[in-house]
Design an enzyme around this catalytic site. Structure first.
Site, short mmCIF file in Angstrom:
data_model
loop_
_atom_site.label_atom_id
_atom_site.label_comp_id
_atom_site.label_asym_id
_atom_site.label_seq_id
_atom_site.Cartn_x
_atom_site.Cartn_y
_atom_site.Cartn_z
N GLU A 36 -59.59 13.94 9.31
CA GLU A 36 -58.43 13.97 10.21
C GLU A 36 -57.13 14.17 9.43
OE1 GLU A 36 -57.72 10.28 12.34
OE2 GLU A 36 -56.50 11.35 13.83
N ARG A 89 -66.00 12.22 9.82
CA ARG A 89 -64.80 12.73 10.50
C ARG A 89 -63.77 13.02 9.42
NH1 ARG A 89 -64.17 9.13 13.98
NH2 ARG A 89 -62.54 7.74 13.20
N HIS A 106 -64.86 3.68 17.60
CA HIS A 106 -63.75 2.73 17.42
C HIS A 106 -64.22 1.47 16.71
CE1 HIS A 106 -60.99 4.65 20.69
NE2 HIS A 106 -60.93 5.27 19.53
N ASP A 157 -51.86 9.16 10.85
CA ASP A 157 -53.24 8.96 11.33
C ASP A 157 -54.16 9.86 10.48
OD1 ASP A 157 -55.48 8.42 12.80
OD2 ASP A 157 -54.80 9.39 14.64
N HIS A 173 -65.87 13.46 20.93
CA HIS A 173 -64.45 13.21 21.23
C HIS A 173 -63.67 14.51 21.12
CE1 HIS A 173 -63.51 13.43 16.94
NE2 HIS A 173 -64.51 12.60 16.70
N ASP A 224 -47.96 -21.15 20.00
CA ASP A 224 -46.57 -20.67 19.85
C ASP A 224 -46.41 -19.78 18.63
OD1 ASP A 224 -46.94 -22.57 17.95
OD2 ASP A 224 -45.06 -23.65 18.34
N ASP A 235 -60.59 5.54 8.75
CA ASP A 235 -59.53 6.10 9.62
C ASP A 235 -58.40 5.09 9.56
OD1 ASP A 235 -57.89 6.96 11.66
OD2 ASP A 235 -59.53 7.35 13.07
N TYR A 247 -71.47 12.89 14.24
CA TYR A 247 -71.97 11.51 14.16
C TYR A 247 -73.45 11.52 14.52
CZ TYR A 247 -66.95 11.24 14.72
OH TYR A 247 -65.60 11.45 14.58
N HIS A 276 -51.36 7.47 19.41
CA HIS A 276 -51.71 8.39 20.49
C HIS A 276 -50.42 8.57 21.26
CE1 HIS A 276 -56.13 6.86 20.22
NE2 HIS A 276 -55.82 7.70 19.26
N HIS A 291 -54.80 14.60 19.16
CA HIS A 291 -53.85 14.02 20.10
C HIS A 291 -52.46 14.12 19.49
CE1 HIS A 291 -53.88 10.59 17.34
NE2 HIS A 291 -55.18 10.74 17.31
N GLU A 300 -58.99 16.44 14.16
CA GLU A 300 -59.95 15.46 13.67
C GLU A 300 -61.37 15.68 14.19
OE1 GLU A 300 -59.37 11.49 15.44
OE2 GLU A 300 -57.44 12.20 16.21
N1 GLY Z 1 -56.93 6.52 14.66
C1 GLY Z 1 -57.20 6.74 16.00
C2 GLY Z 1 -57.50 8.15 16.25
O1 GLY Z 1 -57.79 8.89 15.33
O2 GLY Z 1 -57.38 8.62 17.35
MN MN Z 2 -56.36 10.39 15.59
MN MN Z 3 -57.46 8.38 13.30
#
Ligand code: GLY
Ligand code: MN
Ligand code: MN
Length: 431
Positions: free
Chosen positions: A402, A400, A238, A266, A345, A36, A255, A383, A356, A349, A379
């Protein structure tokens, strides 16, 4: 509390909703972590966008017909005992008085009232497939509404995801202010963490620094689970285990962005644990930074969202050829998609209430073009995991960078540029 902005957003739907239609917006339910023990409640983003109302298990019906637009909300009923345990409820009277709905009812009345609300309409719109169990409820209400009068027109069920998404895609000034604040808090947290990181720290400890820096500035929750990835872990896109000790010769990719008053930031930065990039790390980093800067320059009104994507692919391909990881003609390699082993990737986004965020990426058969008020992440990354067939010196490098980019009338504004991405600035911040 001034909720005029949410009422105005509902009123604007009169121009967009088909005539004789009902738009349904289900709110979120309380979620339990275990037994709960409940998670802190977080309202469903579209429901919030059109209401500002933050109580669980609520539902909005927006009706557009010959009499104009009207909105009904179903909310948890007033309940003395429950309010002692869980806090104040607006109840139907509060929902009308403070949230400017035309009518409000207890949520226990949804099933009995909804067929009457839908009866006579030609379309019921909602985001299909998004809330568990809701699709069946809409079918049941629609079937019950149709069976009330067998001589009426049939009611079509239409997916409202694009309609709602494309309204939310263009941010208004109120939203832009909140996203700027989320970005500022998140940027400050990155700066503080960069200054603090040292060899031997656990990734989880670094995560806790971010949460602390977010929270003390008013962003209590991260907008998504932070990725705190030392060395090779950065190659798991991820990665959220965040439980390894950092080694001095590694890069650290973080990130992390906070949520501020429901809006997300982000940000990703990659920096050397020891405060100084090795030659190989710097070479890879500089390619990503070049791709980043070139991609951001192309975020302009009228340009396709594919432009930063293609630019980043080309810059990364050229860079990987320059440092000898790819071999061949950069144009040919780009056409073949050789960069995809290292940059797998997309460039970004939409960003908003959700990290997202909603909003289409296509307009008919073409990719959508940038318009003022859109916010996109940019971003790019490279890698190079240990399992790749490259010289050992490159292995375990994952980078990366971003940032969050607001499209303006005459260009763009980088909302997260406060955190250094220039490698020399990073080194001097960390020294
Ligand atoms: N933090 C998730 C992305 O960069 O899409
Ligand atoms: Mn992102
Ligand atoms: Mn991100």
């Amino acid at each position: 509390m001034d909720n005029t902005i949410y009422k105005k957003r509902r009123d604007n739907l009169e121009e967009i909703l088909p005539n004789n239609s009902v738009l349904l917006l289900p709110g979120a339910d309380l979620q339990y972590r275990n037994a709960d023990s409940a998670h802190a409640f977080r309202q469903e983003s579209s429901f919030f966008y059109f209401s500002g109302f933050c109580e669980p298990s609520s539902l909005i019906a927006i009706i557009n017909n010959d009499m104009g637009l009207s909105s009904i909300i179903f909310v948890p009923p007033k309940d003395k005992l429950k309010e002692i345990w869980d806090g104040h409820r607006a109840g139907p009277i509060g929902a009308v008085d403070n949230f400017m709905f035309d009518k409000a009812y207890d949520n226990s009345q949804i099933d009995s009232m909804m067929p009457d609300i839908l009866q006579g309409s030609e379309q019921v719109l909602y985001s299909i497939g998004k809330k568990q169990g809701f699709d069946q409820k809409v079918i049941d209400w629609t079937t019950a509404a149709s069976s009330k009068d067998r001589h009426s027109k049939s009611i079509n069920i239409t997916d409202a995801s694009s309609l709602i998404g494309n309204v939310r895609l263009i941010k208004d000034d109120h939203e832009i202010d909140l996203i700027k604040k989320a970005c500022e808090i998140s940027a400050d947290a990155h700066i503080e963490a960069m200054k603090a990181v040292k060899e031997g720290d656990n990734e989880q400890y670094i995560e806790s620094l971010y949460i602390h820096e977010f929270s003390k500035r008013g962003g209590r929750y991260p907008a998504y689970t932070p990725i705190v990835a030392g060395g090779e872990n950065a190659c798991v896109l991820h990665y959220v285990e965040n439980d390894k000790d950092l080694k001095s010769n590694e890069l650290l990719l973080v990130d992390a962005g906070c949520e501020y008053k429901m809006y997300a930031a982000d940000i990703t930065r990659t920096f050397p644990v020891c405060g100084k990039f090795s030659d190989e790390q710097l070479k890879v980093y500089e390619i990503v930074l070049r791709a980043m800067n070139a991609a951001i320059d192309s975020v302009k009104v009228g340009n396709s969202i594919m432009m930063p994507q293609e630019i980043s692919e080309k810059v990364i391909t050229e860079g990987l050829v320059e440092i000898g990881i790819l071999d061949g003609d950069p144009d040919e390699l780009h056409k073949e998609g050789a960069y995809k082993d290292f940059y797998m990737h997309k460039i970004g986004h939409w960003l908003g209430l959700d990290v997202h965020d909603v909003g289409d990426y296509m307009e008919g058969d073409d990719f959508i073009k940038f318009k003022p008020g859109m916010i996109t992440t940019i971003e790019p990354g490279i890698y190079i995991s240990n399992s790749m067939d490259v010289d050992n010196k490159w292995k375990g490098i994952g980078v990366r960078i971003e940032d969050d980019i607001l499209v303006t009338k005459d260009g763009n504004e980088n909302l997260t540029k406060k955190v250094p991405s220039d490698p020399h600035e990073i080194e001097s911040l960390m020294s």
